[in-house]
Design a protein around this motif. Structure first.
Motif, PDB file in Angstrom:
ATOM      1  N   TYR A 119      36.387 -17.456  -0.630  1.00  0.00           N
ATOM      2  CA  TYR A 119      35.955 -18.818  -0.317  1.00  0.00           C
ATOM      3  C   TYR A 119      35.279 -19.473  -1.516  1.00  0.00           C
ATOM      4  O   TYR A 119      35.493 -20.643  -1.814  1.00  0.00           O
ATOM      5  CB  TYR A 119      34.996 -18.811   0.876  1.00  0.00           C
ATOM      6  CG  TYR A 119      35.653 -18.480   2.192  1.00  0.00           C
ATOM      7  CD1 TYR A 119      36.544 -19.356   2.795  1.00  0.00           C
ATOM      8  CD2 TYR A 119      35.368 -17.285   2.848  1.00  0.00           C
ATOM      9  CE1 TYR A 119      37.140 -19.064   4.004  1.00  0.00           C
ATOM     10  CE2 TYR A 119      35.958 -16.981   4.069  1.00  0.00           C
ATOM     11  CZ  TYR A 119      36.847 -17.871   4.639  1.00  0.00           C
ATOM     12  OH  TYR A 119      37.443 -17.568   5.837  1.00  0.00           O
ATOM     13  N   GLU A 120      34.445 -18.719  -2.209  1.00  0.00           N
ATOM     14  CA  GLU A 120      33.674 -19.272  -3.313  1.00  0.00           C
ATOM     15  C   GLU A 120      33.914 -18.463  -4.579  1.00  0.00           C
ATOM     16  O   GLU A 120      34.423 -17.340  -4.545  1.00  0.00           O
ATOM     17  CB  GLU A 120      32.181 -19.282  -2.970  1.00  0.00           C
ATOM     18  CG  GLU A 120      31.846 -20.156  -1.771  1.00  0.00           C
ATOM     19  CD  GLU A 120      30.380 -20.086  -1.408  1.00  0.00           C
ATOM     20  OE1 GLU A 120      29.678 -19.200  -1.943  1.00  0.00           O
ATOM     21  OE2 GLU A 120      29.922 -20.910  -0.595  1.00  0.00           O
ATOM     22  N   VAL A 132      47.561 -32.072   6.494  1.00  0.00           N
ATOM     23  CA  VAL A 132      47.212 -31.852   5.096  1.00  0.00           C
ATOM     24  C   VAL A 132      46.769 -30.402   4.941  1.00  0.00           C
ATOM     25  O   VAL A 132      45.759 -29.986   5.517  1.00  0.00           O
ATOM     26  CB  VAL A 132      46.089 -32.792   4.621  1.00  0.00           C
ATOM     27  CG1 VAL A 132      45.818 -32.573   3.127  1.00  0.00           C
ATOM     28  CG2 VAL A 132      46.446 -34.251   4.876  1.00  0.00           C
ATOM     29  N   TYR A 133      47.525 -29.633   4.171  1.00  0.00           N
ATOM     30  CA  TYR A 133      47.195 -28.223   3.943  1.00  0.00           C
ATOM     31  C   TYR A 133      46.373 -28.106   2.669  1.00  0.00           C
ATOM     32  O   TYR A 133      46.765 -28.606   1.602  1.00  0.00           O
ATOM     33  CB  TYR A 133      48.471 -27.392   3.798  1.00  0.00           C
ATOM     34  CG  TYR A 133      49.235 -27.209   5.091  1.00  0.00           C
ATOM     35  CD1 TYR A 133      48.932 -26.162   5.960  1.00  0.00           C
ATOM     36  CD2 TYR A 133      50.274 -28.076   5.441  1.00  0.00           C
ATOM     37  CE1 TYR A 133      49.636 -25.975   7.135  1.00  0.00           C
ATOM     38  CE2 TYR A 133      50.982 -27.906   6.629  1.00  0.00           C
ATOM     39  CZ  TYR A 133      50.658 -26.851   7.473  1.00  0.00           C
ATOM     40  OH  TYR A 133      51.350 -26.676   8.637  1.00  0.00           O
ATOM     41  N   THR A 134      45.222 -27.423   2.774  1.00  0.00           N
ATOM     42  CA  THR A 134      44.357 -27.226   1.622  1.00  0.00           C
ATOM     43  C   THR A 134      43.755 -25.821   1.688  1.00  0.00           C
ATOM     44  O   THR A 134      43.818 -25.156   2.728  1.00  0.00           O
ATOM     45  CB  THR A 134      43.246 -28.297   1.583  1.00  0.00           C
ATOM     46  OG1 THR A 134      42.559 -28.243   0.335  1.00  0.00           O
ATOM     47  CG2 THR A 134      42.245 -28.095   2.715  1.00  0.00           C
ATOM     48  N   ARG A 135      43.202 -25.367   0.570  1.00  0.00           N
ATOM     49  CA  ARG A 135      42.635 -24.011   0.531  1.00  0.00           C
ATOM     50  C   ARG A 135      41.240 -24.000   1.129  1.00  0.00           C
ATOM     51  O   ARG A 135      40.403 -24.846   0.794  1.00  0.00           O
ATOM     52  CB  ARG A 135      42.595 -23.498  -0.912  1.00  0.00           C
ATOM     53  CG  ARG A 135      42.369 -21.985  -1.019  1.00  0.00           C
ATOM     54  CD  ARG A 135      42.311 -21.559  -2.481  1.00  0.00           C
ATOM     55  NE  ARG A 135      41.036 -21.886  -3.093  1.00  0.00           N
ATOM     56  CZ  ARG A 135      39.957 -21.111  -3.048  1.00  0.00           C
ATOM     57  NH1 ARG A 135      39.999 -19.957  -2.394  1.00  0.00           N
ATOM     58  NH2 ARG A 135      38.844 -21.472  -3.638  1.00  0.00           N
ATOM     59  N   ALA A 136      40.992 -23.061   2.027  1.00  0.00           N
ATOM     60  CA  ALA A 136      39.679 -22.933   2.651  1.00  0.00           C
ATOM     61  C   ALA A 136      38.645 -22.502   1.622  1.00  0.00           C
ATOM     62  O   ALA A 136      38.871 -21.578   0.839  1.00  0.00           O
ATOM     63  CB  ALA A 136      39.732 -21.912   3.787  1.00  0.00           C
ATOM     64  N   THR A 137      37.503 -23.162   1.609  1.00  0.00           N
ATOM     65  CA  THR A 137      36.426 -22.833   0.675  1.00  0.00           C
ATOM     66  C   THR A 137      35.135 -22.436   1.389  1.00  0.00           C
ATOM     67  O   THR A 137      34.170 -22.051   0.743  1.00  0.00           O
ATOM     68  CB  THR A 137      36.136 -24.018  -0.256  1.00  0.00           C
ATOM     69  OG1 THR A 137      35.850 -25.186   0.530  1.00  0.00           O
ATOM     70  CG2 THR A 137      37.333 -24.299  -1.163  1.00  0.00           C
ATOM     71  N   ARG A 138      35.105 -22.552   2.726  1.00  0.00           N
ATOM     72  CA  ARG A 138      33.941 -22.113   3.506  1.00  0.00           C
ATOM     73  C   ARG A 138      34.430 -21.599   4.854  1.00  0.00           C
ATOM     74  O   ARG A 138      35.262 -22.231   5.500  1.00  0.00           O
ATOM     75  CB  ARG A 138      32.956 -23.274   3.761  1.00  0.00           C
ATOM     76  CG  ARG A 138      32.334 -23.871   2.524  1.00  0.00           C
ATOM     77  CD  ARG A 138      31.172 -24.795   2.905  1.00  0.00           C
ATOM     78  NE  ARG A 138      31.547 -25.749   3.946  1.00  0.00           N
ATOM     79  CZ  ARG A 138      32.146 -26.904   3.712  1.00  0.00           C
ATOM     80  NH1 ARG A 138      32.464 -27.258   2.479  1.00  0.00           N
ATOM     81  NH2 ARG A 138      32.436 -27.717   4.711  1.00  0.00           N
TER      82      ARG A 138
END
Length: 420
Positions: A73-74, A44-50
């Protein structure tokens, strides 16, 4: 078989009920787990947020989440994510190339991911399966007075995905009709696969268990309890329930009624305070307890503590909260919109309301709250109704679909079409 799932704007590991995390997160996490347990490798590919997330999270055998750096990230809300589509797609391609990965099928979720999936489909030359979860045209058709409409840019992007995906997966027949009516989708490109619920986790509790749940939540044992579970945004309708509760109290100030609102804010303008302020303004603040979003193993406590779960949404592609609540033995009062007439058996496992008027909701809620025999019978029937929906069954249908599209990938799989 190896599947690349794309969920750009929200991670399946994120806590549902706040921000952009909701039923779609539960859907992706649950179907991915069930597919993995069938021996299918799922990334599952998702956008890094941290930065602390790490690039790869091994969830369980055959299932991992890959966090792709695309933008800061934020501080980047969902409306700004289209600016990062190229960065995200490039990150996915780089990761797959460096790891020497090849996939058999792509399954994208939501329109942002669909745009990425469309590009990856043409680069990797494999079929694209897409699940929209929500559609701009449908949201705008059912929008509440306080919400902002979805953009024409999103509608155009959705049209492109509809025109180019090899198969469109929807939860209900109504969703299929919406794709044909609003996006001119070919009927033979659509497959209806109902989602499910964790019927092993969400189970009815005994009378003693219900009392324990209420003590844990600080709810009076002998009060009648109505619960709302979901993101705090106008589209989900928490304000409808709060106004209905105010109407119930106006009609009967001595009514022993308590309300649980479990969820976090979603959207740029949404805050928990606006709903607390509404409850204060309407004079029912002391009857309503606001809870932060909770993981499924704790959410079952909320369902069991409630006499009724309310789902006053302006539209739902299906309504996972309704199924989870019923699996826990709690009848549901829901809006007669979207997939909710399928999720709730009207008159058997709950009731459907044909409007969002507080008076109409107060009428239906009072009928069930005051009729213990009917409400209890509906709760018992709700368990059987929810049992018809399970994640293993959903995953089996998805596996069959993946194998069908990979075995018979049409020539259009490798061509591009524009849309306007």
């Amino acid at each position: 078989m190896r599947v690349a799932m794309i969920s750009m704007h929200t991670s399946p590991l994120q806590q549902p009920g706040s921000g952009d995390a909701g039923g779609m997160n539960v859907y992706i996490a649950s179907t991915a787990r069930q597919l993995a347990r069938k021996g299918i490798s799922v990334d599952v590919y998702t956008r890094a947020t941290r930065p602390s997330q790490g690039e790869v999270v091994e969830v369980e055998p055959n299932l991992r989440v890959v966090n792709i750096v695309a933008g800061p990230y934020e501080g980047l809300d969902k409306e700004a994510l289209p600016t990062q589509l190229a960065a995200f797609a490039g990150g996915v391609l780089l990761f797959a190339r460096c790891a020497a990965l090849s996939y058999d099928v792509i399954h994208s979720h939501y329109w942002l991911s669909g745009q990425v999936g469309w590009l990856l489909r043409d680069v990797w030359r494999i079929p694209l399966v897409h699940t929209a979860h929500t559609l701009a045209a449908v949201k705008n058709e059912h929008i509440s007075a306080e919400d902002s409409p979805e953009s024409e840019a999103r509608r155009i992007c959705e049209q492109q995905i509809v025109d180019n995906a090899d198969r469109l997966v929807v939860n209900t027949r109504e969703e299929a009709d919406n794709l044909q009516r609003h996006y001119d989708a070919a009927p033979d490109s659509i497959t209806v696969i109902p989602p499910g619920a964790d019927t092993e986790l969400f189970t009815p509790g005994t009378e003693r268990a219900t009392e324990r749940c209420r003590r844990e939540l600080g709810i009076p044992l002998h009060a009648k309890v109505v619960a709302f579970v979901g993101r705090l945004q106008e589209f989900k309708g928490p304000q409808v329930l709060i106004r209905a509760v105010a109407e119930l109290v106006r009609r009967d100030p001595q009514r022993n009624l308590r309300v649980i609102v479990c969820g976090g804010p979603s959207g740029r303008s949404a805050t928990p305070e606006q709903y607390r302020e509404l409850a204060e303004e309407l004079g029912v603040a002391r009857r309503i307890r606001f809870l932060d979003p909770r993981p499924p193993e704790e959410l079952v406590t909320v369902y069991r503590a409630a006499d009724i779960v309310a789902v006053p949404s302006y539209n739902e592609s299906f309504g996972l909260v309704a199924i989870e609540a019923q699996a826990a033995g709690t009848p549901v009062v829901a809006s007669r919109v979207g997939g909710l007439p399928i999720a709730v058996a009207d008159g058997k496992s709950g009731r459907l309301v044909g409007s969002h008027e507080p008076g109409d909701w107060a009428d239906v809620l009072s009928e069930l709250l005051d009729d213990d025999d009917t409400r209890i019978a509906m709760g018992e029937a709700a368990v059987g109704h929810a049992a018809e929906f399970s994640w293993p069954r959903t995953a089996t249908h998805l596996e069959d679909l993946y194998r069908a599209v990979t075995a018979h990938a049409p020539e259009r799989c490798y061509s591009r079409r524009a849309a306007g």
